[in-house]
Design an enzyme around this catalytic site. Structure first.
Site, short mmCIF file in Angstrom:
data_model
loop_
_atom_site.label_atom_id
_atom_site.label_comp_id
_atom_site.label_asym_id
_atom_site.label_seq_id
_atom_site.Cartn_x
_atom_site.Cartn_y
_atom_site.Cartn_z
N LYS A 188 0.83 -1.20 0.00
CA LYS A 188 0.00 0.00 0.00
C LYS A 188 0.87 1.25 0.00
O LYS A 188 0.59 2.23 -0.71
CB LYS A 188 -0.93 0.00 1.23
CG LYS A 188 -2.08 -0.99 1.09
CD LYS A 188 -2.80 -1.26 2.42
CE LYS A 188 -3.82 -2.38 2.21
NZ LYS A 188 -4.46 -2.85 3.44
N GLN B 215 -5.19 -1.87 9.47
CA GLN B 215 -5.05 -3.17 8.83
C GLN B 215 -5.69 -4.25 9.70
O GLN B 215 -5.44 -4.32 10.91
CB GLN B 215 -3.56 -3.48 8.58
CG GLN B 215 -3.29 -4.75 7.82
CD GLN B 215 -3.79 -4.71 6.38
OE1 GLN B 215 -3.82 -3.68 5.75
NE2 GLN B 215 -4.20 -5.87 5.87
N ASP C 185 -11.59 2.66 4.20
CA ASP C 185 -12.02 1.28 3.95
C ASP C 185 -13.54 1.15 3.88
O ASP C 185 -14.05 0.12 3.42
CB ASP C 185 -11.55 0.37 5.10
CG ASP C 185 -10.29 -0.40 4.77
OD1 ASP C 185 -10.08 -0.74 3.60
OD2 ASP C 185 -9.51 -0.67 5.71
N1 GUN Z 1 -7.22 -7.05 5.65
C1 GUN Z 1 -7.48 -7.74 4.51
N2 GUN Z 1 -8.10 -6.95 3.62
C2 GUN Z 1 -8.22 -5.73 4.18
C3 GUN Z 1 -8.77 -4.49 3.76
O1 GUN Z 1 -9.29 -4.33 2.65
N3 GUN Z 1 -8.68 -3.48 4.64
C4 GUN Z 1 -8.14 -3.62 5.86
N4 GUN Z 1 -8.12 -2.57 6.67
N5 GUN Z 1 -7.62 -4.75 6.31
C5 GUN Z 1 -7.66 -5.80 5.47
#
Ligand code: GUN
Length: 278
Positions: A48, A92, A115
């Site tokens: 990311k 995350q 998100d």
């Molecule tokens: N863990 C796995 N996929 C995601 C996601 O799209 N966002 C977040 N915050 N954690 C994740």
């Protein structure tokens, strides 16, 4: 059978976002918080950060030890919420077990919730109001659109009911006028349900959830899984690709399918939060 090229569609989206970022007064800024040392999370968070950089965005990663308390995490979030230089905040998942995920997600400022997991955004999605749409479901819908796959009137089956993928993608498919069935660990005779499907989204988190005998000829198969083969160590999805692909009309590979779209949509969501600021 067409193998859906998620890398290509994601690269196009990233280029489009980068071009829009270049026209911004300042670089949109995404803050990512990761708690603990889960190796998969570390890889995602690193990816990311790189994607942000390549799109001309600013990225701050805050890494907390697995022993961090809920209060410590809440105080990091509070700091980012009140920092005018931060546009988007991502925590995350999964979080260590001693931390209440719902409490953490609700603590993120609604207008910085990149998100779309904040209860205000979840409600907005389910009430068809403008909102941050979760990145993986958004990416899946963009892949369908890019390949001219029209969900309207189709029977869509989603395997998995998580807040990250299953529930929101089911809602997006419903909004696109598919007839949607959500399957999960307690579903009886999963194969009987999936065999009826025109579109199958597999987000179970387990390899080989969908095998060849569970799919009808011509189905569209979207594999959200990211697993490691316990024997070879290779990346694999939730779909037994070699069995399912010959029967599918379209199928996403792992890697190179849904994954790159998630990151590209995260960039797009960050840009949109920046643009929506008062
Ligand atoms: N863990 C796995 N996929 C995601 C996601 O799209 N966002 C977040 N915050 N954690 C994740």
């Amino acid at each position: 059978m067409v193998i859906i090229d998620g890398k290509k569609i994601a690269a196009e989206l990233r280029a489009e976002v980068a071009a829009r970022v270049a026209g911004c007064a300042r670089a949109p800024h995404l803050a990512v918080i990761v708690v603990g040392d889960d190796p998969a999370s570390a890889v995602y968070v690193h990816n990311k950060a790189i994607a942000c950089e390549k799109a001309g965005m600013r990225n701050t990663t805050v890494a907390l030890p697995a022993s961090a308390s809920e209060d410590e995490l809440l105080s990091v979030i509070a700091g980012l919420n009140s920092d005018p230089a931060v546009d988007g905040i991502l925590v995350q998942l999964p979080l260590p077990r001693h931390i209440d995920e719902d409490r953490i997600l609700a603590a993120i400022a609604l207008e910085k919730d990149v998100d779309g997991f904040h209860p205000g955004n979840v409600a907005a999605l389910f009430q068809k109001r403008p909102c941050a749409v979760p990145c993986t479901p958004k990416g899946i819908m963009k892949l369908l659109e890019a390949y001219g796959i029209e969900p309207c009137g189709k029977r869509a089956v989603v395997i998995g009911r998580s807040r990250i993928v299953g529930l929101p993608v089911a809602k997006l498919l419903l909004d696109a006028n598919a007839t949607v069935t959500i399957c999960h660990t307690r579903t009886v005779n999963l194969a009987a349900v999936t065999r009826e499907a025109d579109i199958i989204v597999v987000a179970s988190g387990h390899p080989e959830t969908l095998r060849g005998d569970m799919v009808r000829e011509g189905a569209v198969v979207i594999d959200v899984g990211i697993n490691r083969d316990p024997v070879t160590g290779a990346l694999c999805g939730d779909v037994l690709f070699d069995e399912v692909a010959p029967k599918a009309s379209f199928i996403t590979p792992v890697p190179g399918g849904v994954g790159p779209m998630t990151t590209a949509c995260l960039l797009e969501n960050t840009l949109e939060l920046y643009l929506n600021r008062p």
